[in-house]
Design a protein around this motif. Structure first.
Motif, PDB file in Angstrom:
ATOM      1  N   GLN A 191       4.412  17.441   6.970  1.00 14.09           N
ATOM      2  CA  GLN A 191       4.844  17.362   8.938  1.00 14.09           C
ATOM      3  C   GLN A 191       5.211  16.501   8.937  1.00 14.09           C
ATOM      4  O   GLN A 191       5.496  16.287  10.083  1.00 14.09           O
ATOM      5  CB  GLN A 191       3.869  18.360   9.120  1.00 14.09           C
ATOM      6  N   LEU A 192       4.560  15.378   8.433  1.00 16.11           N
ATOM      7  CA  LEU A 192       4.658  13.720   8.903  1.00 16.11           C
ATOM      8  C   LEU A 192       5.268  13.031   8.733  1.00 16.11           C
ATOM      9  O   LEU A 192       6.585  12.685   9.940  1.00 16.11           O
ATOM     10  CB  LEU A 192       3.045  13.412   8.834  1.00 16.11           C
ATOM     11  N   TYR A 193       6.012  13.425   7.491  1.00 15.84           N
ATOM     12  CA  TYR A 193       7.434  12.196   6.880  1.00 15.84           C
ATOM     13  C   TYR A 193       8.392  13.126   7.827  1.00 15.84           C
ATOM     14  O   TYR A 193       9.167  12.523   7.678  1.00 15.84           O
ATOM     15  CB  TYR A 193       7.047  13.161   5.429  1.00 15.84           C
ATOM     16  N   VAL A 194       8.240  14.803   7.525  1.00 13.04           N
ATOM     17  CA  VAL A 194       9.382  15.473   8.448  1.00 13.04           C
ATOM     18  C   VAL A 194       9.985  15.167  10.352  1.00 13.04           C
ATOM     19  O   VAL A 194      10.790  14.432  10.366  1.00 13.04           O
ATOM     20  CB  VAL A 194       9.580  16.973   8.236  1.00 13.04           C
ATOM     21  N   PHE A 195       8.786  14.645  10.769  1.00  7.20           N
ATOM     22  CA  PHE A 195       8.681  14.274  12.156  1.00  7.20           C
ATOM     23  C   PHE A 195       8.942  13.370  12.270  1.00  7.20           C
ATOM     24  O   PHE A 195       9.236  12.448  13.415  1.00  7.20           O
ATOM     25  CB  PHE A 195       6.974  14.290  12.590  1.00  7.20           C
ATOM     26  N   ALA A 196       8.289  12.273  11.732  1.00  7.95           N
ATOM     27  CA  ALA A 196       8.633  10.399  11.742  1.00  7.95           C
ATOM     28  C   ALA A 196      10.400  10.455  11.235  1.00  7.95           C
ATOM     29  O   ALA A 196      10.968   9.884  12.259  1.00  7.95           O
ATOM     30  CB  ALA A 196       8.152   9.735  10.350  1.00  7.95           C
TER      31      ALA A 196
ATOM     32  N   GLY B  49       1.031  -1.476  -0.401  1.00 10.29           N
ATOM     33  CA  GLY B  49       0.106  -0.315   0.018  1.00 10.29           C
ATOM     34  C   GLY B  49       0.952   1.079  -0.622  1.00 10.29           C
ATOM     35  O   GLY B  49       0.404   2.390  -0.667  1.00 10.29           O
ATOM     36  N   PHE B  50       2.137   1.214   0.937  1.00 12.96           N
ATOM     37  CA  PHE B  50       2.723   2.437   1.414  1.00 12.96           C
ATOM     38  C   PHE B  50       3.854   2.869  -1.042  1.00 12.96           C
ATOM     39  O   PHE B  50       4.507   3.518  -1.159  1.00 12.96           O
ATOM     40  CB  PHE B  50       4.532   2.242   2.200  1.00 12.96           C
ATOM     41  N   ARG B  51       4.429   1.516  -1.463  1.00 12.52           N
ATOM     42  CA  ARG B  51       4.596   1.473  -2.469  1.00 12.52           C
ATOM     43  C   ARG B  51       4.008   2.560  -3.256  1.00 12.52           C
ATOM     44  O   ARG B  51       4.691   3.239  -4.087  1.00 12.52           O
ATOM     45  CB  ARG B  51       5.002   0.111  -3.031  1.00 12.52           C
ATOM     46  N   ARG B  52       2.066   1.524  -3.708  1.00 11.13           N
ATOM     47  CA  ARG B  52       1.555   2.282  -4.329  1.00 11.13           C
ATOM     48  C   ARG B  52       0.973   3.423  -4.187  1.00 11.13           C
ATOM     49  O   ARG B  52       1.243   4.442  -4.694  1.00 11.13           O
ATOM     50  CB  ARG B  52       0.439   1.404  -5.188  1.00 11.13           C
ATOM     51  N   TYR B  53       1.022   3.705  -2.885  1.00  8.91           N
ATOM     52  CA  TYR B  53       0.154   4.732  -2.388  1.00  8.91           C
ATOM     53  C   TYR B  53       0.928   5.490  -1.365  1.00  8.91           C
ATOM     54  O   TYR B  53       0.016   5.568  -0.498  1.00  8.91           O
ATOM     55  CB  TYR B  53      -1.225   4.818  -2.478  1.00  8.91           C
ATOM     56  N   PRO B  54       1.891   6.536  -1.865  1.00  8.63           N
ATOM     57  CA  PRO B  54       3.102   6.834  -0.353  1.00  8.63           C
ATOM     58  C   PRO B  54       2.269   8.411   0.427  1.00  8.63           C
ATOM     59  O   PRO B  54       2.596   8.031   1.557  1.00  8.63           O
ATOM     60  CB  PRO B  54       4.054   7.393  -1.176  1.00  8.63           C
ATOM     61  N   GLN B  55       1.278   8.377  -0.339  1.00  9.82           N
ATOM     62  CA  GLN B  55       0.587   9.874   0.531  1.00  9.82           C
ATOM     63  C   GLN B  55      -0.927   9.655   1.292  1.00  9.82           C
ATOM     64  O   GLN B  55      -0.895  10.434   1.662  1.00  9.82           O
ATOM     65  CB  GLN B  55       0.496  10.679   0.302  1.00  9.82           C
TER      66      GLN B  55
ATOM     67  N   SER C  90      11.945   7.237   2.006  1.00 14.55           N
ATOM     68  CA  SER C  90      10.887   7.422   0.973  1.00 14.55           C
ATOM     69  C   SER C  90       9.619   7.917   0.800  1.00 14.55           C
ATOM     70  O   SER C  90       9.153   8.086  -0.774  1.00 14.55           O
ATOM     71  CB  SER C  90      10.130   6.457   0.873  1.00 14.55           C
ATOM     72  N   ALA C  91       8.758   8.267   2.014  1.00 16.36           N
ATOM     73  CA  ALA C  91       7.507   9.583   1.755  1.00 16.36           C
ATOM     74  C   ALA C  91       8.390  11.051   1.740  1.00 16.36           C
ATOM     75  O   ALA C  91       7.511  11.664   0.838  1.00 16.36           O
ATOM     76  CB  ALA C  91       7.383   9.553   3.246  1.00 16.36           C
ATOM     77  N   LEU C  92       9.483  10.916   2.233  1.00 18.04           N
ATOM     78  CA  LEU C  92      10.313  12.949   2.095  1.00 18.04           C
ATOM     79  C   LEU C  92      10.212  12.652   0.423  1.00 18.04           C
ATOM     80  O   LEU C  92      10.390  13.759  -0.030  1.00 18.04           O
ATOM     81  CB  LEU C  92      10.639  13.183   2.721  1.00 18.04           C
ATOM     82  N   ALA C  93      10.671  11.843   0.045  1.00 18.46           N
ATOM     83  CA  ALA C  93      11.008  11.678  -1.660  1.00 18.46           C
ATOM     84  C   ALA C  93       9.681  12.233  -2.429  1.00 18.46           C
ATOM     85  O   ALA C  93       9.788  12.433  -3.818  1.00 18.46           O
ATOM     86  CB  ALA C  93      11.681  10.696  -2.194  1.00 18.46           C
ATOM     87  N   VAL C  94       8.582  11.529  -1.934  1.00 22.58           N
ATOM     88  CA  VAL C  94       7.382  12.243  -2.474  1.00 22.58           C
ATOM     89  C   VAL C  94       6.804  13.170  -2.732  1.00 22.58           C
ATOM     90  O   VAL C  94       5.850  13.777  -3.308  1.00 22.58           O
ATOM     91  CB  VAL C  94       6.137  10.968  -2.161  1.00 22.58           C
ATOM     92  N   ASN C  95       7.061  13.812  -0.836  1.00 22.53           N
ATOM     93  CA  ASN C  95       6.608  15.172  -0.793  1.00 22.53           C
ATOM     94  C   ASN C  95       7.768  15.318   1.003  1.00 22.53           C
ATOM     95  O   ASN C  95       7.367  15.031   1.695  1.00 22.53           O
ATOM     96  CB  ASN C  95       5.370  14.927   0.167  1.00 22.53           C
ATOM     97  N   ASP C  96       8.617  16.307   0.683  1.00 24.41           N
ATOM     98  CA  ASP C  96       9.652  17.175   1.407  1.00 24.41           C
ATOM     99  C   ASP C  96       9.009  17.990   2.142  1.00 24.41           C
ATOM    100  O   ASP C  96       9.662  18.360   3.086  1.00 24.41           O
ATOM    101  CB  ASP C  96      10.903  17.139   0.717  1.00 24.41           C
ATOM    102  N   SER C  97       7.562  18.150   1.828  1.00 18.58           N
ATOM    103  CA  SER C  97       7.491  19.586   3.184  1.00 18.58           C
ATOM    104  C   SER C  97       5.996  19.299   3.823  1.00 18.58           C
ATOM    105  O   SER C  97       5.480  19.911   4.727  1.00 18.58           O
ATOM    106  CB  SER C  97       6.202  20.466   2.608  1.00 18.58           C
TER     107      SER C  97
END
Length: 396
Positions: free
Chosen positions: A283-288, A241-247, A274-281
């Protein structure tokens, strides 16, 4: 020979009254149908079928079919004329008609005494059912809107099951029906809403062919795996699921939780990257990433991402907690005799972050009080230290 004749005579005497009763019921049902009393005709036939001796009698099934078909036509006419009618009852009649038609086909498929199979009604009934089959789909969506998950599932299952029924072999629904994947999705959804893992998984492969809803389908599948306590398949589904739909909001946090709970921080960091590569802004990904770097002891990098998170949202408490914790941890790793200045510098920087965290999350005393205790102690801030010390003593 005399005994055999006697047995045959007894059987004949037993069967004859049954046949007379059966013939009478069939005749009465035909009269009901002619006068539009379709419900009464149906009951008469279903009562006959309660006797196992009647379950191969095609005439009974055909009469039952006519009775249900009459009810369907009555309901369809009222709906067409926008007259008051029970919509749920209409859809129920539709589904029942499919059941009867499939039973007739099943009876016809049984070879006779000479091994012959004569399908007198397949083409006719298949054409009739194919014409009204969309109402099975409509009945499913009707019940979904009402929150009737069990009923909705039954309609979509009947719709999907047509693809494997010999009655509809010439229509090849599996290849020709463009709504099969969507029907499978709604069946999967109904199973999910019922918290029934088995029903959720029954049509999930077909449901995944509905690309517009595949993200939700994978969520339902993951939840089914979780309910079944199949940890490896649950993890595999989250990864897919994350691979296909990371956001998509479901997969990332659960994947991070699994790796974190297992102490697999490098894997968690890879997911965050991997998540930040898709959306580097995000907040959830940066916090993670900040939190994972903190757990890995990569404190300076964690602070970089904590500061970055603050630029995205300066009111997010955990960003300050992570940075403050990182500075305190860095200070604790130094030699008190050789690195006094650096230690003090780290505690001074930590103070800003932890005091800010306290202000933003005053109820999280268990997290900020121990940090401030160490900070104030090492910075010789007596008044502030005494306040925290009293708090911790009271808590004990």
């Amino acid at each position: 020979m005399a005994k055999q004749h006697l047995v045959c005579l007894l059987l004949l005497l037993m069967i004859t009254p049954c046949l007379r009763a059966q013939k009478k019921e069939l005749s009465q049902a035909r009269s009901y149908i002619k006068s539009g009393k379709y419900t009464e005709a149906e009951k008469a036939m279903t009562d006959l079928l309660k006797d196992s001796a009647n379950r191969d009698n095609k005439r009974i099934y055909l009469t039952w079919y006519e009775a249900v078909r009459g009810q369907y036509d009555q309901g369809n006419e009222k709906l067409y004329l926008k007259q008051k009618y029970d919509t749920a009852a209409f859809f129920s009649t539709t589904k029942r008609l499919f059941v009867v038609a499939e039973k007739i086909d099943s009876v016809e498929m049984r070879p006779d005494r000479k091994g012959r199979v004569v399908l007198d009604y397949r083409n006719k009934h298949a054409a009739q059912m194919n014409a009204i089959r969309p109402n099975l789909f409509n009945g499913g969506t009707y019940h979904v809107r009402k929150g009737n998950w069990k009923e909705g599932y039954a309609f979509f299952e009947t719709y999907l099951d047509c693809a494997r029924q010999p009655l509809f072999v010439t229509y090849n629904y599996a290849e020709n029906d463009q709504r099969m994947a969507e029907a499978a999705y709604w069946a999967t959804y109904c199973g999910y809403k019922m918290n029934d893992a088995v029903l959720t998984l029954r049509y999930h492969k077909q449901a995944l062919q509905d690309s517009a809803r595949a993200d939700f389908t994978l969520q339902f599948v993951a939840e089914a795996r979780r309910l079944l306590k199949d940890d490896e398949l649950y993890l595999a589904t989250l990864k897919e699921g994350f691979r296909r739909y990371p956001q998509f909001p479901y997969f990332f946090p659960r994947l991070m939780d699994i790796y974190t709970s297992r102490g697999q921080y490098e894997l968690a960091l890879a997911v965050a990257d991997s998540a930040l590569a898709v959306n580097d802004s995000s907040q959830l990904y940066v916090f993670a990433k900040s939190s994972t770097l903190l757990r890995l002891g990569r404190y300076e990098e964690s602070i970089v991402y904590s500061d970055r998170l603050m630029t995205l949202n300066d009111s997010l408490p955990e960003a300050y907690f992570n940075a403050g914790t990182a500075y305190v941890s860095m200070a604790a790793e130094l030699n008190p005799r050789k690195d006094k200045r650096r230690i003090k510098s780290y505690y001074q920087k930590a103070r800003f972050y932890v005091e800010r965290y306290r202000k933003l999350a005053p109820k999280e005393q268990e997290k900020w009080a121990p940090l401030l205790y160490r900070i104030y102690l090492n910075l010789n801030m007596g008044k502030q230290f005494d306040e925290i010390d009293r708090m911790l003593r009271i808590d004990k």
